[in-house]
Design an enzyme around this catalytic site. Structure first.
Site, mmCIF file in Angstrom:
data_model
loop_
_atom_site.group_PDB
_atom_site.id
_atom_site.type_symbol
_atom_site.label_atom_id
_atom_site.label_comp_id
_atom_site.label_asym_id
_atom_site.label_seq_id
_atom_site.Cartn_x
_atom_site.Cartn_y
_atom_site.Cartn_z
ATOM 1 N N THR A 126 0.842 -1.199 0.000
ATOM 2 C CA THR A 126 0.000 0.000 0.000
ATOM 3 C C THR A 126 0.877 1.248 0.000
ATOM 4 O O THR A 126 1.925 1.272 0.658
ATOM 5 C CB THR A 126 -0.899 -0.004 1.251
ATOM 6 O OG1 THR A 126 -1.783 -1.117 1.166
ATOM 7 C CG2 THR A 126 -1.720 1.279 1.356
ATOM 8 N N ASP A 162 6.318 -4.089 -1.149
ATOM 9 C CA ASP A 162 5.693 -2.926 -0.508
ATOM 10 C C ASP A 162 6.725 -1.825 -0.274
ATOM 11 O O ASP A 162 7.939 -2.088 -0.230
ATOM 12 C CB ASP A 162 5.073 -3.347 0.842
ATOM 13 C CG ASP A 162 4.002 -2.374 1.320
ATOM 14 O OD1 ASP A 162 3.782 -1.332 0.670
ATOM 15 O OD2 ASP A 162 3.376 -2.681 2.356
ATOM 16 N N GLY A 171 3.478 2.160 7.786
ATOM 17 C CA GLY A 171 2.168 2.542 8.301
ATOM 18 C C GLY A 171 1.855 4.010 8.145
ATOM 19 O O GLY A 171 0.805 4.463 8.597
ATOM 20 N N GLU A 208 -0.653 -4.988 6.201
ATOM 21 C CA GLU A 208 0.661 -5.165 5.567
ATOM 22 C C GLU A 208 1.468 -6.208 6.329
ATOM 23 O O GLU A 208 2.052 -7.125 5.736
ATOM 24 C CB GLU A 208 1.409 -3.831 5.539
ATOM 25 C CG GLU A 208 0.815 -2.835 4.549
ATOM 26 C CD GLU A 208 1.413 -1.443 4.634
ATOM 27 O OE1 GLU A 208 1.290 -0.695 3.657
ATOM 28 O OE2 GLU A 208 1.978 -1.080 5.682
HETATM 29 O O1 LIG Z 1 3.376 1.583 5.126
HETATM 30 C C1 LIG Z 1 2.815 2.095 4.196
HETATM 31 C C2 LIG Z 1 1.358 2.293 4.156
HETATM 32 O O2 LIG Z 1 0.763 1.927 5.371
HETATM 33 C C3 LIG Z 1 3.594 2.541 3.021
HETATM 34 O O3 LIG Z 1 4.303 1.476 2.504
HETATM 35 C C4 LIG Z 1 4.547 3.600 3.424
HETATM 36 O O4 LIG Z 1 3.789 4.624 4.067
HETATM 37 C C5 LIG Z 1 5.304 4.188 2.240
HETATM 38 O O5 LIG Z 1 4.418 4.873 1.421
HETATM 39 P P1 LIG Z 1 4.901 5.684 0.151
HETATM 40 O O6 LIG Z 1 5.435 4.691 -0.810
HETATM 41 O O7 LIG Z 1 3.657 6.386 -0.327
HETATM 42 O O8 LIG Z 1 5.943 6.657 0.623
#
Ligand SMILES: O=C(CO)[C@H](O)[C@H](O)COP(=O)(O)O
Length: 316
Positions: free
Chosen positions: A97, A154, A168, A176
């Site tokens: 996410t 992720d 998070g 996750e």
């Molecule tokens: O843990 C997460 C979501 O809960 C995401 O992996 C984390 O916040 C990184 O996000 P982004 O790629 O938009 O910087």
């Protein structure tokens, strides 16, 4: 070097044009020039903005013309590379996410559509990711149907040299962690701004707690010995960001509250912090991902590097 996250100012928003004219691109090199991020032989043109810095690389018989990339373009490169390198037909795949993981999901959709990938099943880690995957026609299931995953991909909010993570920021830490801990390989995709010497001061640590007596739980969390000095802040507005953007308490996909722990100094013992949080009644889970990472794929202006198993030791 301070303990906080490395400065994102090293990413000069600009543009990138990558032209790859060869099929001789190695896929297992640990350090890839920026333009070699995609192993397929094609041209990639990403968003144009202003004042590009242009570099020309000659890689074997591959001519590459690359300009400095924006942070979003770097996210796309690692998202695509992780899928190209690790997702094969027949696999069960965890979909992360966030803005970086969204590019990996996009790539899975592309490769399914063009027939490169067949017979895969994916497990999304949030409602947002589920919706994106559904739009792309990606077959989905949950952990109820499949408990074992071949790979999960992720993003992360911070990565330390032990490849421990803070996750998070986008509010999806529980799903996750549930999904990614079941993957044989958990691949973390980040741009270089996420690398840090130590977790804590660079990005607030998210914790998911039950709504019942949440103020009490916040006090208990704030007084845990391994989290000494942290300031717990209840997330407000959208659960998908730790920037307050509303007057209502943010609700996670699981119906819980999120608390962001702000630190002025590094967390001295990450494993102890994770254990103490996990042992706190009222805490559902937390954003410290300790000992889960298989590889971190990092995009910087100089290229893509891989840390962890089959990659380099952490260099930051
Ligand atoms: O843990 C997460 C979501 O809960 C995401 O992996 C984390 O916040 C990184 O996000 P982004 O790629 O938009 O910087």
């Amino acid at each position: 070097m301070s303990f906080s996250r490395l400065p994102s100012s090293r990413f000069r928003p600009s543009s990138i044009v990558i032209v790859i004219r060869s099929s001789t691109i190695p896929t297992h090199s640990h350090t890839l020039p920026l333009a070699m991020a995609l192993r397929t032989s094609h041209s990639l043109k990403l968003n144009n903005t202003t004042a590009p810095r242009r570099n020309t690389h000659k890689i074997g018989r591959t001519n590459v013309r690359a300009m400095a990339a924006s942070q979003d373009e770097l996210k796309k490169l690692v998202g695509y590379k992780a899928v190209d390198d690790h997702v094969k037909s027949g696999m069960t795949v965890g979909l992360g996410t966030g803005s970086t993981a969204a590019f990996a999901v996009e790539r899975v959709g592309q490769l399914l559509k063009d027939g490169t990938l067949k017979d895969i099943m994916c497990i999304p880690t949030s409602v947002r990711t589920k919706e994106q995957a559904e739009e792309l026609g990606i077959p989905l299931c949950t952990l109820n149907e499949r408990s074992e995953l071949d790979v999960a991909i992720d993003g992360a909010d911070e990565v330390d040299p032990s490849l421990f993570l803070v996750k998070g920021g986008g509010g999806a830490l529980l799903r996750e962690k549930m999904v990614e801990i079941m993957a044989k390989k958990f691949i973390v995709i980040v741009d270089e701004s996420k690398l840090c010497k130590a977790l804590g001061p660079g990005f607030p640590l998210p914790v998911e707690i039950t709504p019942f007596c949440h103020e009490h739980t916040m006090r208990v969390v704030g007084s845990l010995p391994a989290l000494k000095g942290c300031k717990p802040v209840l997330r407000m507005g959208s659960s998908a960001t730790n920037k307050p953007d509303g007057d209502e308490i943010a609700i996670s996909d699981n119906g819980n509250y999120l608390v962001d722990l702000h630190f002025d100094t590094p967390i001295a013992d990450t494993a102890a912090a994770a254990e103490q949080l996990k042992n706190t009644v009222g805490v559902v889970d937390h954003g410290l991902f300790v000992g889960m990472t298989y590889q971190v794929v990092v995009a910087g202006t100089d290229g893509i590097r891989v840390a962890g198993t089959d990659g380099e030791a952490a260099w930051w």
